[in-house]
Design a protein around this motif. Structure first.
Motif, PDB file in Angstrom:
ATOM      1  N   VAL A   1     -79.883 -22.795 -61.070  1.00 17.09           N
ATOM      2  CA  VAL A   1     -79.481 -24.203 -61.135  1.00 17.09           C
ATOM      3  C   VAL A   1     -79.750 -24.811 -59.765  1.00 17.09           C
ATOM      4  CG1 VAL A   1     -77.612 -25.845 -61.462  1.00 17.09           C
ATOM      5  CG2 VAL A   1     -77.723 -23.791 -62.887  1.00 17.09           C
ATOM      6  N   TYR A   2     -80.555 -25.875 -59.759  1.00 17.58           N
ATOM      7  CA  TYR A   2     -80.921 -26.542 -58.507  1.00 17.58           C
ATOM      8  C   TYR A   2     -80.172 -27.859 -58.396  1.00 17.58           C
ATOM      9  CZ  TYR A   2     -83.687 -29.146 -55.081  1.00 17.58           C
ATOM     10  OH  TYR A   2     -84.089 -29.896 -53.996  1.00 17.58           O
ATOM     11  N   GLU A   3     -79.658 -28.155 -57.207  1.00 18.89           N
ATOM     12  CA  GLU A   3     -78.935 -29.408 -56.972  1.00 18.89           C
ATOM     13  C   GLU A   3     -79.400 -30.045 -55.671  1.00 18.89           C
ATOM     14  OE1 GLU A   3     -74.432 -30.562 -55.762  1.00 18.89           O
ATOM     15  OE2 GLU A   3     -74.644 -29.573 -57.723  1.00 18.89           O
ATOM     16  N   ASP A   4     -79.676 -31.339 -55.744  1.00 15.15           N
ATOM     17  CA  ASP A   4     -80.065 -32.118 -54.575  1.00 15.15           C
ATOM     18  C   ASP A   4     -79.022 -33.214 -54.384  1.00 15.15           C
ATOM     19  OD1 ASP A   4     -81.149 -33.989 -52.778  1.00 15.15           O
ATOM     20  OD2 ASP A   4     -83.203 -33.475 -53.323  1.00 15.15           O
ATOM     21  N   ASN A   5     -78.334 -33.214 -53.265  1.00 16.72           N
ATOM     22  CA  ASN A   5     -77.288 -34.215 -53.017  1.00 16.72           C
ATOM     23  C   ASN A   5     -77.526 -34.942 -51.704  1.00 16.72           C
ATOM     24  OD1 ASN A   5     -76.723 -32.040 -51.380  1.00 16.72           O
ATOM     25  ND2 ASN A   5     -74.504 -32.150 -51.645  1.00 16.72           N
ATOM     26  N   ALA A   6     -78.743 -35.479 -51.537  1.00 12.84           N
ATOM     27  CA  ALA A   6     -79.106 -36.201 -50.323  1.00 12.84           C
ATOM     28  C   ALA A   6     -78.317 -37.501 -50.209  1.00 12.84           C
ATOM     29  CB  ALA A   6     -80.602 -36.495 -50.321  1.00 12.84           C
ATOM     30  N   LYS A   7     -78.087 -37.934 -48.965  1.00 12.42           N
ATOM     31  CA  LYS A   7     -77.379 -39.187 -48.723  1.00 12.42           C
ATOM     32  C   LYS A   7     -77.863 -39.790 -47.417  1.00 12.42           C
ATOM     33  CE  LYS A   7     -73.516 -37.035 -48.882  1.00 12.42           C
ATOM     34  NZ  LYS A   7     -72.064 -36.698 -48.896  1.00 12.42           N
ATOM     35  N   GLY A   8     -77.648 -41.079 -47.264  1.00  7.32           N
ATOM     36  CA  GLY A   8     -78.084 -41.745 -46.045  1.00  7.32           C
ATOM     37  C   GLY A   8     -77.282 -43.008 -45.786  1.00  7.32           C
ATOM     38  N   LEU A   9     -77.179 -43.383 -44.505  1.00  3.24           N
ATOM     39  CA  LEU A   9     -76.464 -44.591 -44.099  1.00  3.24           C
ATOM     40  C   LEU A   9     -77.201 -45.208 -42.912  1.00  3.24           C
ATOM     41  CD1 LEU A   9     -73.901 -46.427 -44.257  1.00  3.24           C
ATOM     42  CD2 LEU A   9     -72.888 -44.899 -42.541  1.00  3.24           C
TER      43      LEU A   9
ATOM     44  N   ARG B   1     -80.414 -50.276 -34.179  1.00  2.00           N
ATOM     45  CA  ARG B   1     -80.142 -49.640 -35.471  1.00  2.00           C
ATOM     46  C   ARG B   1     -79.651 -48.209 -35.282  1.00  2.00           C
ATOM     47  NH1 ARG B   1     -84.440 -51.759 -39.988  1.00  2.00           N
ATOM     48  NH2 ARG B   1     -84.462 -53.943 -39.313  1.00  2.00           N
ATOM     49  N   TYR B   2     -78.743 -47.855 -36.165  1.00  2.00           N
ATOM     50  CA  TYR B   2     -78.286 -46.462 -36.248  1.00  2.00           C
ATOM     51  C   TYR B   2     -78.501 -45.978 -37.680  1.00  2.00           C
ATOM     52  CZ  TYR B   2     -75.220 -42.493 -37.082  1.00  2.00           C
ATOM     53  OH  TYR B   2     -74.742 -41.272 -37.467  1.00  2.00           O
ATOM     54  N   GLY B   3     -79.066 -44.770 -37.806  1.00  2.00           N
ATOM     55  CA  GLY B   3     -79.299 -44.212 -39.130  1.00  2.00           C
ATOM     56  C   GLY B   3     -78.812 -42.780 -39.217  1.00  2.00           C
ATOM     57  N   PHE B   4     -78.241 -42.465 -40.343  1.00  2.00           N
ATOM     58  CA  PHE B   4     -77.828 -41.086 -40.626  1.00  2.00           C
ATOM     59  C   PHE B   4     -78.381 -40.705 -41.989  1.00  2.00           C
ATOM     60  CE2 PHE B   4     -74.964 -38.217 -42.904  1.00  2.00           C
ATOM     61  CZ  PHE B   4     -74.979 -37.122 -42.052  1.00  2.00           C
ATOM     62  N   VAL B   5     -79.140 -39.623 -42.027  1.00  2.00           N
ATOM     63  CA  VAL B   5     -79.698 -39.111 -43.277  1.00  2.00           C
ATOM     64  C   VAL B   5     -79.365 -37.630 -43.368  1.00  2.00           C
ATOM     65  CG1 VAL B   5     -81.790 -38.669 -44.605  1.00  2.00           C
ATOM     66  CG2 VAL B   5     -81.592 -40.779 -43.297  1.00  2.00           C
ATOM     67  N   ARG B   6     -78.866 -37.216 -44.518  1.00  2.00           N
ATOM     68  CA  ARG B   6     -78.601 -35.796 -44.727  1.00  2.00           C
ATOM     69  C   ARG B   6     -79.277 -35.345 -46.003  1.00  2.00           C
ATOM     70  NH1 ARG B   6     -73.747 -32.834 -47.422  1.00  2.00           N
ATOM     71  NH2 ARG B   6     -75.145 -33.413 -49.079  1.00  2.00           N
ATOM     72  N   ASP B   7     -80.315 -34.558 -45.820  1.00  2.00           N
ATOM     73  CA  ASP B   7     -81.005 -33.957 -46.965  1.00  2.00           C
ATOM     74  C   ASP B   7     -80.285 -32.665 -47.306  1.00  2.00           C
ATOM     75  OD1 ASP B   7     -82.849 -33.289 -48.927  1.00  2.00           O
ATOM     76  OD2 ASP B   7     -84.176 -32.269 -47.513  1.00  2.00           O
ATOM     77  N   GLY B   8     -79.709 -32.573 -48.494  1.00  2.00           N
ATOM     78  CA  GLY B   8     -78.979 -31.372 -48.895  1.00  2.00           C
ATOM     79  C   GLY B   8     -79.430 -30.875 -50.247  1.00  2.00           C
TER      80      GLY B   8
ATOM     81  N   TYR C   1     -78.734 -20.016 -52.314  1.00  2.25           N
ATOM     82  CA  TYR C   1     -78.901 -20.575 -50.971  1.00  2.25           C
ATOM     83  C   TYR C   1     -78.432 -22.022 -50.974  1.00  2.25           C
ATOM     84  CZ  TYR C   1     -82.766 -23.854 -51.754  1.00  2.25           C
ATOM     85  OH  TYR C   1     -83.519 -24.930 -52.160  1.00  2.25           O
ATOM     86  N   THR C   2     -78.057 -22.493 -49.805  1.00  2.57           N
ATOM     87  CA  THR C   2     -77.707 -23.895 -49.625  1.00  2.57           C
ATOM     88  C   THR C   2     -78.261 -24.351 -48.292  1.00  2.57           C
ATOM     89  OG1 THR C   2     -75.903 -25.509 -49.503  1.00  2.57           O
ATOM     90  CG2 THR C   2     -75.472 -23.335 -48.600  1.00  2.57           C
ATOM     91  N   SER C   3     -78.739 -25.580 -48.259  1.00  2.54           N
ATOM     92  CA  SER C   3     -79.357 -26.108 -47.049  1.00  2.54           C
ATOM     93  C   SER C   3     -78.999 -27.575 -46.904  1.00  2.54           C
ATOM     94  CB  SER C   3     -80.885 -25.940 -47.112  1.00  2.54           C
ATOM     95  OG  SER C   3     -81.517 -26.614 -46.040  1.00  2.54           O
ATOM     96  N   ASN C   4     -78.662 -27.976 -45.689  1.00  2.00           N
ATOM     97  CA  ASN C   4     -78.502 -29.399 -45.414  1.00  2.00           C
ATOM     98  C   ASN C   4     -79.038 -29.699 -44.027  1.00  2.00           C
ATOM     99  OD1 ASN C   4     -76.066 -29.639 -43.408  1.00  2.00           O
ATOM    100  ND2 ASN C   4     -75.352 -28.213 -45.006  1.00  2.00           N
ATOM    101  N   VAL C   5     -79.699 -30.832 -43.912  1.00  2.00           N
ATOM    102  CA  VAL C   5     -80.363 -31.223 -42.663  1.00  2.00           C
ATOM    103  C   VAL C   5     -79.861 -32.605 -42.253  1.00  2.00           C
ATOM    104  CG1 VAL C   5     -82.570 -31.516 -41.466  1.00  2.00           C
ATOM    105  CG2 VAL C   5     -82.386 -29.897 -43.378  1.00  2.00           C
ATOM    106  N   PRO C   6     -78.767 -32.682 -41.501  1.00  2.00           N
ATOM    107  CA  PRO C   6     -78.300 -33.982 -41.013  1.00  2.00           C
ATOM    108  C   PRO C   6     -79.182 -34.466 -39.854  1.00  2.00           C
ATOM    109  CG  PRO C   6     -76.553 -32.303 -41.003  1.00  2.00           C
ATOM    110  CD  PRO C   6     -77.845 -31.605 -41.147  1.00  2.00           C
ATOM    111  N   VAL C   7     -79.567 -35.729 -39.910  1.00  6.32           N
ATOM    112  CA  VAL C   7     -80.367 -36.347 -38.855  1.00  6.32           C
ATOM    113  C   VAL C   7     -79.676 -37.628 -38.410  1.00  6.32           C
ATOM    114  CG1 VAL C   7     -82.593 -37.329 -38.206  1.00  6.32           C
ATOM    115  CG2 VAL C   7     -82.505 -35.396 -39.795  1.00  6.32           C
ATOM    116  N   ASN C   8     -79.319 -37.708 -37.126  1.00  3.67           N
ATOM    117  CA  ASN C   8     -78.775 -38.932 -36.534  1.00  3.67           C
ATOM    118  C   ASN C   8     -79.876 -39.608 -35.732  1.00  3.67           C
ATOM    119  OD1 ASN C   8     -75.599 -38.993 -36.897  1.00  3.67           O
ATOM    120  ND2 ASN C   8     -76.190 -36.863 -36.525  1.00  3.67           N
TER     121      ASN C   8
END
Length: 397
Positions: free
Chosen positions: A156-164, A181-188, A217-224
């Motif tokens: 079962v694959y799940e993608d829960n990306a978010k951004g602000l 500008r300030y941006g936050f993106v988290r690819d999960g 496995y689980t992976s998340n890549v937060p980018v500020n």
């Protein structure tokens, strides 16, 4: 007080119910026979026909075994594979050898869901400041095929990306504009197998395994990200100054390399399997020798390959602790990236503009923030200088 606040919202989603054709390699029904006179292993003989070996004959061929409790058919292997569907010899010819194994074909559901929400707010604080906020939230899931009918999805694959993103455009005068500008993106994302897919396995090569062996496995890549651009109009010049910082973290956890295992891969065995002609039976046809090797080695339960997985937790530059088998491995990598620039766009004429500037980028080498990484103990700068000095002296090594 009017025309100060604006908002936008959008949602998109889908639900897909679909099935996929699955081809799995399974043993044929004689594989599970246990009576001494029962046929259990077949092969194409040198006359083009099919010859069957009984349970007793397989035991005779395997009588030289010195690493087994009893020669012949391995009942533990039969038991391990017994949860799989079976087919008759001669069926499922798209895979397998057509005698001892073949293709079991079925339709498996592979549903998927997608959900995406986007919200944006714009606010005119005053005549000089325009502020906006934009958010994005995504959650997509998809199921892999079943290993066999009635089992849970193999993965079962799940993608829960978010951004602000938040921004402010400041215009103090008609000739100065600053955009901050300030941006936050988290690819999960993550992948998980069914509960029985966790553990140490013996992989029966050339056959489909009775249950899924998908690891988790689980992976998340937060980018500020912070960006600031200033534009100044002065005469025929448009001067631009700006900077950009990105802080990137890559978090990973999984057990794909946490379990030891073994394989029945017959190619690790030395020599060839016993020849049925020694029992007065027809010889194996040359084109079927490889299939005979696979079927014979699987039936008697040989496990010639072992793969050990050993992971350590580093506690100091010279010490590490072995973690227990099956422990999920986590890594947290981090890096920073910087950029700044200065630019001038010079309008020499109404139809001619000259642009020149300077941009400097600094990309930090990624590192494991918990200290779980290795590095050279030799000062590489000193090492290269020593090599250069020795080369100049004619010292070659």
């Amino acid at each position: 007080k009017k025309d100060k606040l604006f908002f936008f919202y959008n949602y998109e989603g889908s639900r897909v119910a679909i099935s996929q054709t699955v081809n799995e390699v399974v043993p044929t029904t004689p594989f599970y026979n246990t009576g001494s006179a029962d046929n259990v292993l077949g092969y194409t003989n040198d006359s083009g026909g099919t010859t069957w070996l009984t349970v007793a004959q397989v035991a005779l061929l395997d009588q030289g075994c010195t690493q087994c409790s009893a020669p012949g058919v391995d009942t533990m292997m039969q038991q391990y594979m017994s949860t799989e569907p079976t087919i008759q010899p001669g069926q499922g010819l798209s895979q397998g050898d057509g005698i001892n194994s073949g293709a079991y074909v079925f339709s498996s559901p592979t549903p998927s869901k997608t959900n995406t929400s986007i919200l944006k707010l714009d606010y005119n604080l005053n005549s000089r400041n325009h502020i906006f906020v934009r958010g994005n939230l995504q959650k997509d899931t998809s199921s892999g095929t079943e290993q066999f009918p009635g089992q849970p999805p193999s993965s079962v694959y799940e993608d829960n990306a978010k951004g602000l993103t938040v921004g402010d455009t400041f215009t103090p005068t008609s000739k100065i504009v600053n955009d901050l500008r300030y941006g936050f993106v988290r690819d999960g994302n993550s992948t998980a197998g069914p509960g029985e897919s966790q553990g140490d396995f013996v992989h029966v090569r050339f056959y489909t395994q009775p249950t899924s062996q998908t690891r988790a496995y689980t992976s998340n890549v937060p980018v500020n990200n912070i960006i600031d651009n200033l534009n100044l109009i002065k005469g025929n010049h448009v001067i631009s100054l700006g900077g950009n910082w990105r802080g990137i973290t890559n978090n990973y956890g999984g057990n794909a390399n946490s379990f030891s295992g073994a394989s029945t891969d017959p190619y690790w065995l030395g020599g060839n399997p016993p020849d049925p002609s020694t029992l007065g039976l027809p010889a194996v046809e040359s084109g079927f020798l490889n299939s005979y090797l696979i079927a014979y080695a699987t039936l008697i339960g040989t496990v010639p390959e072992f793969n050990g997985e050993y992971n350590y937790t580093i506690s100091s530059p010279t010490q590490a602790t072995l973690v227990p088998d099956g422990t999920a491995i986590e890594r947290h990598f981090r890096t920073n990236e910087f950029e700044y620039y200065a630019q001038d766009s010079w309008h020499l004429r109404h139809n001619l503009m000259l642009t020149f500037g300077l941009r400097h980028t600094i990309l930090q080498t990624p590192y494991e923030s918990k200290g779980q990484q290795m590095g050279p103990t030799v000062d590489m700068d000193a090492w290269y200088k020593e090599r250069g000095s020795d080369a100049a002296k004619g010292i070659v090594y």
